[in-house]
Design an enzyme around this catalytic site. Sequence first.
Site, short mmCIF file in Angstrom:
data_model
loop_
_atom_site.label_atom_id
_atom_site.label_comp_id
_atom_site.label_asym_id
_atom_site.label_seq_id
_atom_site.Cartn_x
_atom_site.Cartn_y
_atom_site.Cartn_z
N LYS A 67 23.45 -23.56 -22.40
CA LYS A 67 24.61 -22.74 -22.77
C LYS A 67 25.70 -23.03 -21.76
O LYS A 67 25.47 -22.96 -20.55
CB LYS A 67 24.26 -21.25 -22.76
CG LYS A 67 25.46 -20.37 -23.14
CD LYS A 67 25.07 -18.95 -23.47
CE LYS A 67 24.94 -18.10 -22.24
NZ LYS A 67 24.77 -16.67 -22.57
N HIS A 138 31.00 -3.32 -22.79
CA HIS A 138 30.83 -4.17 -23.97
C HIS A 138 29.36 -4.32 -24.37
O HIS A 138 29.00 -4.24 -25.54
CB HIS A 138 31.44 -5.56 -23.68
CG HIS A 138 31.26 -6.52 -24.80
ND1 HIS A 138 31.94 -6.41 -25.99
CD2 HIS A 138 30.45 -7.61 -24.92
CE1 HIS A 138 31.57 -7.39 -26.79
NE2 HIS A 138 30.67 -8.14 -26.17
N GLN A 139 28.48 -4.54 -23.38
CA GLN A 139 27.07 -4.82 -23.69
C GLN A 139 26.29 -3.57 -24.12
O GLN A 139 25.26 -3.69 -24.80
CB GLN A 139 26.35 -5.41 -22.45
CG GLN A 139 26.96 -6.65 -21.86
CD GLN A 139 26.78 -7.87 -22.73
OE1 GLN A 139 25.84 -7.96 -23.52
NE2 GLN A 139 27.70 -8.80 -22.63
N SER A 199 28.59 -3.30 -14.11
CA SER A 199 28.93 -4.47 -13.29
C SER A 199 29.18 -4.08 -11.84
O SER A 199 30.06 -4.61 -11.19
CB SER A 199 30.16 -5.15 -13.90
OG SER A 199 31.20 -4.20 -14.07
N MET A 219 19.86 -4.12 -16.38
CA MET A 219 20.33 -5.32 -17.08
C MET A 219 21.66 -5.83 -16.55
O MET A 219 22.12 -6.90 -16.94
CB MET A 219 20.49 -5.00 -18.58
CG MET A 219 19.23 -4.50 -19.25
SD MET A 219 17.82 -5.63 -19.07
CE MET A 219 18.39 -7.08 -19.94
N GLY A 220 22.32 -5.08 -15.65
CA GLY A 220 23.67 -5.47 -15.24
C GLY A 220 23.72 -6.46 -14.09
O GLY A 220 24.70 -7.19 -13.95
N ASP A 222 23.23 -9.66 -12.41
CA ASP A 222 22.92 -11.05 -12.75
C ASP A 222 23.61 -12.02 -11.80
O ASP A 222 23.80 -13.19 -12.11
CB ASP A 222 23.34 -11.34 -14.21
CG ASP A 222 24.81 -11.03 -14.46
OD1 ASP A 222 25.50 -10.56 -13.53
OD2 ASP A 222 25.28 -11.29 -15.58
N LYS A 226 25.54 -8.18 -6.65
CA LYS A 226 25.59 -7.01 -7.54
C LYS A 226 24.36 -6.14 -7.31
O LYS A 226 23.29 -6.63 -6.94
CB LYS A 226 25.59 -7.46 -9.01
CG LYS A 226 26.94 -7.92 -9.55
CD LYS A 226 26.85 -8.14 -11.05
CE LYS A 226 28.12 -8.72 -11.61
NZ LYS A 226 27.95 -9.17 -13.01
P1 NAD Z 1 32.07 -4.39 -19.15
O1 NAD Z 1 33.13 -4.81 -18.21
O2 NAD Z 1 32.39 -4.28 -20.60
O3 NAD Z 1 31.45 -2.97 -18.69
C1 NAD Z 1 31.21 -2.70 -17.34
C2 NAD Z 1 30.47 -1.39 -17.18
O4 NAD Z 1 30.30 -1.17 -15.76
C3 NAD Z 1 31.22 -0.18 -17.70
O5 NAD Z 1 30.31 0.77 -18.17
C4 NAD Z 1 31.93 0.37 -16.44
O6 NAD Z 1 32.21 1.75 -16.53
C5 NAD Z 1 30.85 0.10 -15.41
N1 NAD Z 1 31.40 0.06 -14.07
C6 NAD Z 1 32.20 -0.92 -13.55
N2 NAD Z 1 32.51 -0.61 -12.26
C7 NAD Z 1 31.91 0.57 -11.98
C8 NAD Z 1 31.82 1.39 -10.82
N3 NAD Z 1 32.43 1.05 -9.68
N4 NAD Z 1 31.06 2.51 -10.89
C9 NAD Z 1 30.43 2.85 -12.01
N5 NAD Z 1 30.45 2.11 -13.15
C10 NAD Z 1 31.19 0.98 -13.13
O7 NAD Z 1 30.86 -5.40 -18.92
P2 NAD Z 1 29.67 -5.78 -19.89
O8 NAD Z 1 30.04 -6.98 -20.67
O9 NAD Z 1 29.18 -4.57 -20.59
O10 NAD Z 1 28.60 -6.28 -18.81
C11 NAD Z 1 27.98 -5.36 -17.93
C12 NAD Z 1 27.17 -6.12 -16.91
O11 NAD Z 1 26.11 -6.82 -17.56
C13 NAD Z 1 27.94 -7.18 -16.13
O12 NAD Z 1 27.57 -7.09 -14.77
C14 NAD Z 1 27.46 -8.50 -16.74
O13 NAD Z 1 27.55 -9.58 -15.82
C15 NAD Z 1 26.03 -8.13 -17.03
N6 NAD Z 1 25.35 -8.99 -18.02
C16 NAD Z 1 24.04 -9.27 -17.79
C17 NAD Z 1 23.35 -10.07 -18.68
C18 NAD Z 1 21.89 -10.35 -18.45
O14 NAD Z 1 21.32 -11.23 -19.12
N7 NAD Z 1 21.25 -9.62 -17.59
C19 NAD Z 1 23.99 -10.59 -19.82
C20 NAD Z 1 25.32 -10.25 -20.04
C21 NAD Z 1 25.99 -9.44 -19.14
#
Ligand code: NAD
Length: 321
Positions: A67, A138-139, A199, A219-220, A222, A226
Amino acid sequence: MYIVPEAAIADILTRDAAFDAVENVFAAMSAGDAYNFPVIREAIGHEDALYGFKGGFDGKGMSLGLKAGGYWPHNLAERGLINHQSTVFLFDPDTGKVAAMVGGNLLTALRTAAASSVSIKHLARKDSKVMGMIGAGHQAKFQLRAALETHQFEKVIGWNRNANALSTLADVAAEFDLPFEAVSLEGMVEADVVISITSVFSPIFGAAHISDGTHVACMGTDTIGKQEADTDLVTKATVFTDEVAQSVTLGEAQHAVGAGLKSREDIHELGAVINGTHKGRTSDTEITLFDGTGVGLQDLAVSASIVEIAKAKGIGLEVDF
Ligand code: NAD
């Protein structure tokens, strides 16, 4: 070469197909039949973009590829495009010839959600009733939908830094005729299963927010640096992951392992539980934690499944390449 464009993915990829592909590839990884290549991730010095490759080879499912993609932070504001952009390329393992190109954006959300739901199937208590969500970005909606399709819950609770965003999770709960309640982080003690998908770079919850017997899917996290869960929770829990090497370097376990509170040997593969070589949860009071770091093989497995369904349905485009 078969091309499946991004716009076609939603009509092709079912939850069952994503779940089965991810469950099978985790099992193949643990059995030593599939492995991920080292991840490349670069700040390219243009548009503040992060770009990279996640690849691997599954000798059981016979998927080979990568990917390619990353994060363009100005896309949405300046171009109306989503910030995460990715494309999957599959190759014929017998010849090396390119076999398929598949849109990777929706796929990423669905394969990530499939990973946490596979962990719920194998590690959560069978009598789990309350599903808890930390994060509503988003996720999160994909995560919640997959969890509710995997296990029969009776109620959903959620916390997000900006509580207004929780309405997207309430809508998903309503799709399943389930009540939704916004809670404080302290209120998460009511949950039997918790998914965190934020994130953040500093922990926002820990052992005080999670009851004994809960299954937590982090799951966040990665990326190096973080962290969603305090090390007190990671230390207390029995930790499972998609890939141990990623878990201890860039996953949720990186901090507990880095601080010497857990060792690499304390982190177990979810695939081993699927294969039956690890017993998984051993009591109703044990806290299990899935450190979902996200591996390239998930993308390849789900893409291979998409191509198969697309061909059967006559969706997509065959190109002589
Ligand atoms: P997003 O930007 O749409 O959402 C971010 C989320 O984090 C929101 O709920 C926001 O309120 C919260 N947040 C951000 N800063 C914050 C803080 N200081 N205190 C409290 N909450 C906070 O992002 P997303 O696309 O939903 O992705 C979320 C995370 O998942 C990212 O870290 C992304 O890298 C990770 N991710 C992991 C995988 C995996 O395979 N594990 C796959 C995709 C995305």
